[in-house]
Structure formats: structure tokens, C-alpha cells
Scaffold this active site. Structure first.
Site, mmCIF file in Angstrom:
data_model
loop_
_atom_site.group_PDB
_atom_site.id
_atom_site.type_symbol
_atom_site.label_atom_id
_atom_site.label_comp_id
_atom_site.label_asym_id
_atom_site.label_seq_id
_atom_site.Cartn_x
_atom_site.Cartn_y
_atom_site.Cartn_z
ATOM 1 N N GLU A 78 35.323 -36.446 18.131
ATOM 2 C CA GLU A 78 36.072 -36.695 19.369
ATOM 3 C C GLU A 78 35.791 -35.595 20.380
ATOM 4 O O GLU A 78 35.427 -34.473 20.029
ATOM 5 C CB GLU A 78 37.566 -36.701 19.046
ATOM 6 C CG GLU A 78 38.405 -37.853 19.463
ATOM 7 C CD GLU A 78 38.286 -38.457 20.838
ATOM 8 O OE1 GLU A 78 37.244 -38.395 21.515
ATOM 9 O OE2 GLU A 78 39.292 -39.042 21.243
ATOM 10 N N ASP A 79 35.987 -35.924 21.643
ATOM 11 C CA ASP A 79 35.786 -34.914 22.679
ATOM 12 C C ASP A 79 36.917 -33.889 22.692
ATOM 13 O O ASP A 79 36.683 -32.688 22.737
ATOM 14 C CB ASP A 79 35.634 -35.565 24.072
ATOM 15 C CG ASP A 79 36.739 -36.553 24.420
ATOM 16 O OD1 ASP A 79 37.679 -36.739 23.609
ATOM 17 O OD2 ASP A 79 36.674 -37.155 25.509
ATOM 18 N N LYS A 132 43.668 -28.793 22.752
ATOM 19 C CA LYS A 132 44.759 -28.283 23.610
ATOM 20 C C LYS A 132 46.016 -28.252 22.754
ATOM 21 O O LYS A 132 46.821 -29.199 22.797
ATOM 22 C CB LYS A 132 45.005 -29.254 24.775
ATOM 23 C CG LYS A 132 44.104 -29.099 25.965
ATOM 24 C CD LYS A 132 44.706 -29.878 27.137
ATOM 25 C CE LYS A 132 43.681 -30.737 27.803
ATOM 26 N NZ LYS A 132 44.241 -31.632 28.827
ATOM 27 N N ASP A 149 35.898 -37.261 31.230
ATOM 28 C CA ASP A 149 35.931 -37.851 32.563
ATOM 29 C C ASP A 149 37.294 -37.736 33.222
ATOM 30 O O ASP A 149 38.312 -37.517 32.569
ATOM 31 C CB ASP A 149 35.601 -39.345 32.471
ATOM 32 C CG ASP A 149 36.764 -40.160 31.900
ATOM 33 O OD1 ASP A 149 37.256 -39.794 30.822
ATOM 34 O OD2 ASP A 149 37.185 -41.137 32.544
ATOM 35 N N ARG A 161 31.445 -37.166 33.836
ATOM 36 C CA ARG A 161 31.016 -37.057 32.432
ATOM 37 C C ARG A 161 29.701 -36.303 32.297
ATOM 38 O O ARG A 161 29.410 -35.705 31.269
ATOM 39 C CB ARG A 161 30.837 -38.452 31.816
ATOM 40 C CG ARG A 161 32.131 -39.222 31.600
ATOM 41 C CD ARG A 161 31.882 -40.373 30.631
ATOM 42 N NE ARG A 161 32.901 -41.395 30.686
ATOM 43 C CZ ARG A 161 34.052 -41.355 30.000
ATOM 44 N NH1 ARG A 161 34.322 -40.325 29.235
ATOM 45 N NH2 ARG A 161 34.920 -42.333 30.083
ATOM 46 N N ASP A 211 44.298 -33.702 22.098
ATOM 47 C CA ASP A 211 45.303 -33.381 23.114
ATOM 48 C C ASP A 211 46.683 -33.605 22.496
ATOM 49 O O ASP A 211 47.177 -32.755 21.753
ATOM 50 C CB ASP A 211 45.027 -34.273 24.334
ATOM 51 C CG ASP A 211 45.878 -33.934 25.544
ATOM 52 O OD1 ASP A 211 46.300 -32.782 25.662
ATOM 53 O OD2 ASP A 211 46.116 -34.823 26.378
ATOM 54 N N LYS A 248 34.201 -43.111 25.247
ATOM 55 C CA LYS A 248 32.870 -42.674 25.609
ATOM 56 C C LYS A 248 32.775 -41.142 25.598
ATOM 57 O O LYS A 248 31.705 -40.569 25.621
ATOM 58 C CB LYS A 248 32.543 -43.150 27.037
ATOM 59 C CG LYS A 248 32.693 -44.626 27.235
ATOM 60 C CD LYS A 248 32.612 -44.977 28.733
ATOM 61 C CE LYS A 248 33.247 -46.340 28.943
ATOM 62 N NZ LYS A 248 33.565 -46.559 30.370
ATOM 63 N N GLY A 249 33.935 -40.513 25.590
ATOM 64 C CA GLY A 249 34.005 -39.060 25.806
ATOM 65 C C GLY A 249 33.192 -38.229 24.836
ATOM 66 O O GLY A 249 32.637 -37.196 25.210
ATOM 67 N N PHE A 279 43.667 -29.900 32.857
ATOM 68 C CA PHE A 279 42.870 -31.123 32.763
ATOM 69 C C PHE A 279 41.401 -30.771 32.972
ATOM 70 O O PHE A 279 41.033 -30.176 33.986
ATOM 71 C CB PHE A 279 43.317 -32.168 33.790
ATOM 72 C CG PHE A 279 42.736 -33.513 33.487
ATOM 73 C CD1 PHE A 279 43.322 -34.338 32.531
ATOM 74 C CD2 PHE A 279 41.571 -33.951 34.112
ATOM 75 C CE1 PHE A 279 42.767 -35.578 32.216
ATOM 76 C CE2 PHE A 279 41.017 -35.186 33.810
ATOM 77 C CZ PHE A 279 41.612 -35.993 32.856
ATOM 78 N N VAL A 280 40.573 -31.096 32.006
ATOM 79 C CA VAL A 280 39.159 -30.701 32.064
ATOM 80 C C VAL A 280 38.245 -31.925 32.125
ATOM 81 O O VAL A 280 38.578 -32.997 31.616
ATOM 82 C CB VAL A 280 38.770 -29.800 30.880
ATOM 83 C CG1 VAL A 280 39.437 -28.443 30.982
ATOM 84 C CG2 VAL A 280 39.096 -30.454 29.532
HETATM 85 P P1 IMP Z 1 45.323 -37.664 22.771
HETATM 86 O O1 IMP Z 1 45.517 -39.036 22.160
HETATM 87 O O2 IMP Z 1 46.438 -37.299 23.689
HETATM 88 O O3 IMP Z 1 45.014 -36.571 21.778
HETATM 89 O O4 IMP Z 1 44.160 -37.768 23.813
HETATM 90 C C1 IMP Z 1 42.911 -38.065 23.513
HETATM 91 C C2 IMP Z 1 42.162 -38.617 24.696
HETATM 92 O O5 IMP Z 1 42.765 -38.315 25.966
HETATM 93 C C3 IMP Z 1 40.827 -37.958 24.707
HETATM 94 O O6 IMP Z 1 39.930 -38.662 23.907
HETATM 95 C C4 IMP Z 1 40.465 -38.013 26.166
HETATM 96 O O7 IMP Z 1 39.853 -39.244 26.443
HETATM 97 C C5 IMP Z 1 41.784 -37.954 26.905
HETATM 98 N N1 IMP Z 1 42.051 -36.588 27.417
HETATM 99 C C6 IMP Z 1 42.985 -35.732 26.997
HETATM 100 N N2 IMP Z 1 42.941 -34.569 27.685
HETATM 101 C C7 IMP Z 1 41.944 -34.714 28.575
HETATM 102 C C8 IMP Z 1 41.383 -33.846 29.590
HETATM 103 O O8 IMP Z 1 41.800 -32.700 29.815
HETATM 104 N N3 IMP Z 1 40.354 -34.353 30.300
HETATM 105 C C9 IMP Z 1 39.836 -35.602 30.095
HETATM 106 N N4 IMP Z 1 40.317 -36.434 29.161
HETATM 107 C C10 IMP Z 1 41.371 -35.998 28.411
HETATM 108 MG MG MG Z 2 38.161 -39.861 24.721
#
Ligand code: IMP
Ligand code: MG
Length: 180
Positions: free
Chosen positions: A101-102, A133, A161, A167, A105, A45-46, A154-155
Site C-alpha cells: 500500500e502507499d 501516519k 494523489d 501521482r 492512515d 492506484k496509489g 496531506f501528501v
Molecule cells: P486509510 O484507510 O485511512 O488508512 O487510508 C488509506 C487510503 O487513503 C490510502 O490508500 C490513500 O489512498 C488515502 N490517503 C490517506 N492519506 C493520504 C494522503 O496524505 N495523501 C493521499 N492519499 C491519502
Molecule cells: Mg490508496
């Protein structure tokens, strides 16, 4: 600003700065796909808030679809295993696709989704992420459009969320203490 008990929010990116950056990203996308149709895929949903602002600034013929994923494992740490919980409504074969994507990470989610979508033979496939990040990266992902690089915090807010809260904040805020 609303606050849950014992959690502190500090503004990292103000709504006005986000809007300026999203407008610039949309202008870049409009230039890159001039005269063509564009299919945006939001990751629920992000990315929903970012996508809704972005799409309204893109001056092209645009269609939308959405996917949802869940990663196994508790808390905010990605476990590395990603599962599709909502698939697309329509085929993307032959389309110019941008996956929206939001936040990028560890890169595990986007590298998984990129692989899944690539197999479906889009004409082009790009990635747009509001936040990046870089310090946390495990899997290398080539994001074509990035809004902001942010530190390893963490944001929440502007779609992001913590346990489904925050959100709806207009700004992107650092949550402290960070989730376990
Ligand atoms: P990744 O697979 O580690 O790149 O993470 C992607 C997902 O982790 C994102 O779509 C977010 O839903 C969640 N996420 C990663 N970092 C944060 C953060 O700082 N705040 C909130 N959600 C996060
Ligand atoms: Mg997400």
C-alpha cells in the site's frame, strides 16, 4: 515542479531518500523470504509506483497481482466503509503474500483488505506500506514493512494523489492548503 493554481507543494521526502529506503525494505524482504516464492499484491492506484520500484529490488522469485478499493464518502476522509472494486486475478491459497500500500492512515482500508485476504488461506500474509501516519489511526493494523513515518499532513506524489493529480511527482510533497 508542476503546480496547480492556488495549491502549494513542499517536499517532504526526496526521490533519492525514497529510493534508498525502498532498497532497504526490499533487502529486508529478500532476507525474510530467502529461497521462497513471493506474491506481491498492490493496491491500485496509489501503490503502483512504490510497488514497481520495490519489486525490482527484491532478489526472489516474485509474482504480482493487484486489487482496487474505493471508500464510501467524499474528499480524503475515509468513511470507514471499504468496497472492493477490482479483485485478484488468481488464488492466493498457500502463497507467501505481501500486501503493498502507499500509505497507512486511519488503517480502515488495510484492516479490511487484510481480513479479506486472510480468509483466502495464504501461507503467510504481511503488509508493506511506504508511508505511515500513526496519529490518524482508527483501526490498529500491524504493518511488517514501513518506509517512513510522517506527520499528520496531506501528501501527494510518488503514486499518491489529490483528486487524481500529482501521482507522477518524483518526491513526496505536502499539499497546502490540505483538501477539505
Ligand atoms: P486509510 O484507510 O485511512 O488508512 O487510508 C488509506 C487510503 O487513503 C490510502 O490508500 C490513500 O489512498 C488515502 N490517503 C490517506 N492519506 C493520504 C494522503 O496524505 N495523501 C493521499 N492519499 C491519502
Ligand atoms: Mg490508496
Amino acid at each position: 515542479m508542476p503546480k496547480r493554481s492556488k495549491q502549494n507543494l513542499k517536499i517532504l521526502l526526496r526521490h533519492s531518500a525514497i529510493q534508498r529506503r525502498v532498497k532497504a525494505m526490499a533487502a529486508q524482504i529478500t532476507r525474510d523470504f530467502r529461497g521462497e516464492h513471493l506474491h506481491l499484491i498492490g493496491v491500485l492506484k496509489g501503490a503502483s509506483i512504490f510497488l514497481s520500484d520495490l519489486v525490482r529490488q527484491i532478489r526472489l522469485d516474485v509474482s504480482l497481482d493487484f486489487m482496487a478499493v474505493s471508500s464510501y464518502g467524499k474528499g480524503h476522509q475515509s468513511s470507514g466503509q471499504v468496497r472492493l472494486t477490482k479483485d485478484l486475478d488468481t488464488s492466493i491459497e498457500g502463497l507467501n503474500v505481501i500486501l503493498v500500500e502507499d500509505i497507512l492512515d486511519t488503517g480502515l482500508t488495510l484492516s479490511y483488505l487484510f481480513r479479506v485476504l486472510q480468509q483466502r488461506k495464504p501461507r503467510t500474509l504481511r503488509i508493506a506500506a511506504l508511508l505511515d501516519k500513526p496519529e490518524r489511526r482508527i483501526k490498529q493494523v500491524k504493518a511488517d514493512y514501513i518506509g517512513f513515518q510522517i506527520p499528520n499532513e496531506f501528501v501527494v506524489g510518488y503514486g499518491l494523489d489529490y483528486a487524481e493529480h500529482y501521482r507522477n511527482l518524483k518526491d513526496v510533497c505536502i499539499l497546502s492548503p490540505p483538501p477539505e
